[in-house]
Design a protein around this motif. Structure first.
Motif, PDB file in Angstrom:
ATOM      1  N   ASN A  79       0.822  -1.207   0.000  1.00 56.32           N
ATOM      2  CA  ASN A  79       0.000   0.000   0.000  1.00 56.32           C
ATOM      3  C   ASN A  79       0.861   1.264   0.000  1.00 56.32           C
ATOM      4  N   ALA A  80       0.203   2.393   0.082  1.00 52.25           N
ATOM      5  CA  ALA A  80       0.917   3.672  -0.014  1.00 52.25           C
ATOM      6  C   ALA A  80       1.919   3.875   1.110  1.00 52.25           C
ATOM      7  N   ALA A  81       1.661   3.271   2.275  1.00 52.44           N
ATOM      8  CA  ALA A  81       2.623   3.383   3.372  1.00 52.44           C
ATOM      9  C   ALA A  81       3.895   2.597   3.069  1.00 52.44           C
ATOM     10  N   HIS A  82       3.735   1.363   2.573  1.00 50.01           N
ATOM     11  CA  HIS A  82       4.911   0.587   2.168  1.00 50.01           C
ATOM     12  C   HIS A  82       5.732   1.341   1.126  1.00 50.01           C
ATOM     13  N   LEU A  83       5.043   1.920   0.160  1.00 51.79           N
ATOM     14  CA  LEU A  83       5.741   2.625  -0.924  1.00 51.79           C
ATOM     15  C   LEU A  83       6.428   3.889  -0.418  1.00 51.79           C
ATOM     16  N   ALA A  84       5.783   4.593   0.507  1.00 50.08           N
ATOM     17  CA  ALA A  84       6.390   5.803   1.064  1.00 50.08           C
ATOM     18  C   ALA A  84       7.626   5.465   1.881  1.00 50.08           C
ATOM     19  N   ILE A  85       7.561   4.379   2.634  1.00 51.52           N
ATOM     20  CA  ILE A  85       8.719   3.953   3.420  1.00 51.52           C
ATOM     21  C   ILE A  85       9.878   3.597   2.492  1.00 51.52           C
ATOM     22  N   ALA A  86       9.584   2.897   1.401  1.00 53.54           N
ATOM     23  CA  ALA A  86      10.629   2.566   0.429  1.00 53.54           C
ATOM     24  C   ALA A  86      11.217   3.829  -0.189  1.00 53.54           C
ATOM     25  N   GLU A  87      10.364   4.811  -0.452  1.00 47.83           N
ATOM     26  CA  GLU A  87      10.809   6.060  -1.074  1.00 47.83           C
ATOM     27  C   GLU A  87      11.745   6.841  -0.163  1.00 47.83           C
ATOM     28  N   GLU A 230       7.886  11.497  23.817  1.00 49.44           N
ATOM     29  CA  GLU A 230       7.587  10.926  22.515  1.00 49.44           C
ATOM     30  C   GLU A 230       6.495  11.744  21.823  1.00 49.44           C
ATOM     31  N   TYR A 231       6.309  11.466  20.524  1.00 44.42           N
ATOM     32  CA  TYR A 231       5.321  12.198  19.741  1.00 44.42           C
ATOM     33  C   TYR A 231       4.352  11.226  19.092  1.00 44.42           C
ATOM     34  N   PHE A 232       3.144  11.713  18.829  1.00 44.97           N
ATOM     35  CA  PHE A 232       2.100  10.852  18.280  1.00 44.97           C
ATOM     36  C   PHE A 232       1.396  11.551  17.126  1.00 44.97           C
ATOM     37  N   LEU A 233       1.292  10.856  15.996  1.00 47.29           N
ATOM     38  CA  LEU A 233       0.507  11.330  14.855  1.00 47.29           C
ATOM     39  C   LEU A 233      -0.618  10.336  14.638  1.00 47.29           C
ATOM     40  N   GLN A 234      -1.849  10.792  14.749  1.00 48.29           N
ATOM     41  CA  GLN A 234      -2.984   9.883  14.618  1.00 48.29           C
ATOM     42  C   GLN A 234      -3.533   9.894  13.200  1.00 48.29           C
ATOM     43  N   GLY A 235      -3.669   8.700  12.637  1.00 50.58           N
ATOM     44  CA  GLY A 235      -4.216   8.569  11.296  1.00 50.58           C
ATOM     45  C   GLY A 235      -3.695   7.308  10.632  1.00 50.58           C
ATOM     46  N   PRO A 236      -4.285   6.920   9.510  1.00 52.13           N
ATOM     47  CA  PRO A 236      -3.794   5.743   8.781  1.00 52.13           C
ATOM     48  C   PRO A 236      -2.365   5.956   8.307  1.00 52.13           C
ATOM     49  N   ALA A 237      -1.579   4.888   8.330  1.00 54.46           N
ATOM     50  CA  ALA A 237      -0.187   4.983   7.891  1.00 54.46           C
ATOM     51  C   ALA A 237      -0.092   5.440   6.441  1.00 54.46           C
ATOM     52  N   THR A 238      -1.017   4.998   5.599  1.00 57.69           N
ATOM     53  CA  THR A 238      -0.986   5.394   4.189  1.00 57.69           C
ATOM     54  C   THR A 238      -1.068   6.908   4.040  1.00 57.69           C
ATOM     55  N   HIS A 239      -1.944   7.524   4.811  1.00 55.10           N
ATOM     56  CA  HIS A 239      -2.129   8.979   4.717  1.00 55.10           C
ATOM     57  C   HIS A 239      -0.970   9.733   5.373  1.00 55.10           C
ATOM     58  N   ILE A 240      -0.608   9.336   6.580  1.00 60.40           N
ATOM     59  CA  ILE A 240       0.421  10.058   7.319  1.00 60.40           C
ATOM     60  C   ILE A 240       1.771   9.987   6.611  1.00 60.40           C
ATOM     61  N   MET A 241       2.151   8.807   6.125  1.00 56.98           N
ATOM     62  CA  MET A 241       3.457   8.670   5.488  1.00 56.98           C
ATOM     63  C   MET A 241       3.540   9.438   4.177  1.00 56.98           C
ATOM     64  N   GLN A 242       2.481   9.429   3.403  1.00 53.15           N
ATOM     65  CA  GLN A 242       2.475  10.220   2.174  1.00 53.15           C
ATOM     66  C   GLN A 242       2.564  11.709   2.482  1.00 53.15           C
ATOM     67  N   SER A 243       1.864  12.153   3.519  1.00 57.69           N
ATOM     68  CA  SER A 243       1.919  13.567   3.930  1.00 57.69           C
ATOM     69  C   SER A 243       3.312  13.958   4.400  1.00 57.69           C
ATOM     70  N   LEU A 244       3.937  13.064   5.160  1.00 56.11           N
ATOM     71  CA  LEU A 244       5.295  13.332   5.643  1.00 56.11           C
ATOM     72  C   LEU A 244       6.277  13.479   4.495  1.00 56.11           C
ATOM     73  N   LEU A 245       6.201  12.583   3.520  1.00 53.87           N
ATOM     74  CA  LEU A 245       7.094  12.660   2.376  1.00 53.87           C
ATOM     75  C   LEU A 245       6.896  13.953   1.598  1.00 53.87           C
ATOM     76  N   THR A 246       5.648  14.316   1.369  1.00 54.61           N
ATOM     77  CA  THR A 246       5.349  15.541   0.623  1.00 54.61           C
ATOM     78  C   THR A 246       5.832  16.770   1.354  1.00 54.61           C
ATOM     79  N   ASP A 247       5.562  16.836   2.673  1.00 55.19           N
ATOM     80  CA  ASP A 247       5.957  17.998   3.457  1.00 55.19           C
ATOM     81  C   ASP A 247       7.470  18.099   3.612  1.00 55.19           C
ATOM     82  N   ALA A 248       8.129  16.961   3.710  1.00 52.50           N
ATOM     83  CA  ALA A 248       9.572  16.974   3.948  1.00 52.50           C
ATOM     84  C   ALA A 248      10.385  17.202   2.682  1.00 52.50           C
ATOM     85  N   PHE A 249       9.939  16.594   1.579  1.00 51.31           N
ATOM     86  CA  PHE A 249      10.794  16.584   0.399  1.00 51.31           C
ATOM     87  C   PHE A 249      10.102  17.079  -0.871  1.00 51.31           C
ATOM     88  N   GLY A 250       8.826  17.468  -0.768  1.00 52.74           N
ATOM     89  CA  GLY A 250       8.127  18.016  -1.900  1.00 52.74           C
ATOM     90  C   GLY A 250       7.612  16.980  -2.873  1.00 52.74           C
TER      91      GLY A 250
END
Length: 250
Positions: A79-87, A230-250
């Motif tokens: 899924n999108a989380a697996h792909l974002a982690i690979a990216e 520690e820190y907590f981000l609530q939401g599906p991994a697919t959504h959060i990881m894609q958002s993190l990648l976009t915000d961090a690296f465009g």
């Protein structure tokens, strides 16, 4: 901590360790171990099928359950989380992936060197002599005999072939566990994704990372208590990881 703050830590990180649990694979349709079983398996407790004693008592039943699980994995796609982690590997100086999951979805998403601390459904071995068994055909029909499938036999000693996963009462694989500890203690950003941190010894990894000064971020759709450090981000991994990648690296 908002997503954009974690994204800033991600941009600055030298070594990111990603630690994944069943919640990541669940978004690909793979039932978590603690989900209620359905269909042929609804009358069974998974905890009673995941011990060496259960396997030796009724090997065809236990092997059938694990083959059912493996069939689910083979039908799933990353899924999108697996792909974002690979990216992430393309954006950070060092990335280490440690997983509790026994599937191969990280690898199929393009991740390399994944550390499987709970073993893998795809690495069966002999229950007696521990010799690894070769590839198993992916299309065994689970319907012809209810839940039961006769286990394969070891070519070296004729012992039963068992799933390559960690059962209750067993130690984690020594090499994988040592590598997981090193990854937790050596990173500066630790992302714990899709795991509640309730199962030990795996839950020790974020604590080890925290003790060494790493920023520890938990990502999960269900809220749970974390320490003040520690820190907590609530939401599906697919959504959060894609958002993190976009915000961090465009």
């Amino acid at each position: 901590m908002p997503v954009n703050s974690v994204a800033e830590r991600l941009r600055q990180a030298n070594h990111v360790t990603v630690f994944t649990g069943a919640g990541v694979s669940a978004e690909s349709g793979i039932p978590t171990f603690r989900d209620a079983l359905t269909g042929l398996w609804e009358r069974f407790d998974p905890a009673q099928l995941a011990t060496a004693e259960a396997y030796r008592t009724d090997p065809s039943l236990c092997w059938g359950w694990y083959e059912w699980r493996r069939a689910k994995v083979l039908q799933a796609i990353p899924n999108a989380a697996h792909l974002a982690i690979a990216e992430l590997a393309n954006h950070v100086p060092k990335l280490t992936i440690v997983t509790q999951n026994v599937d191969d979805l990280h690898e199929r998403a393009g991740c390399e060197g994944v550390i499987h601390i709970h073993g893998s459904l795809h690495t069966p071995r002999c229950i007696d002599c521990a010799v690894a068994y070769g590839p198993i055909l992916p299309d065994q029909d689970l319907s012809h005999d209810g839940c039961r499938i006769e286990p394969l036999r070891c070519g070296a000693c004729n012992g039963l072939i068992r799933p390559g996963v960690v059962w209750f009462g067993e130690m984690l694989p020594e090499h994988a566990w040592s590598a997981g500890l090193a990854a937790a203690e050596g990173c500066d950003l630790f992302l714990s994704i899709g795991t509640s941190g309730m199962v030990f010894p795996a839950a020790e990894l974020p604590l080890r990372a925290l003790s060494k000064g790493s920023t520890v971020v938990h990502i999960n759709p269900s809220a749970f208590e974390v320490s003040a450090d520690e820190y907590f981000l609530q939401g599906p991994a697919t959504h959060i990881m894609q958002s993190l990648l976009t915000d961090a690296f465009g």
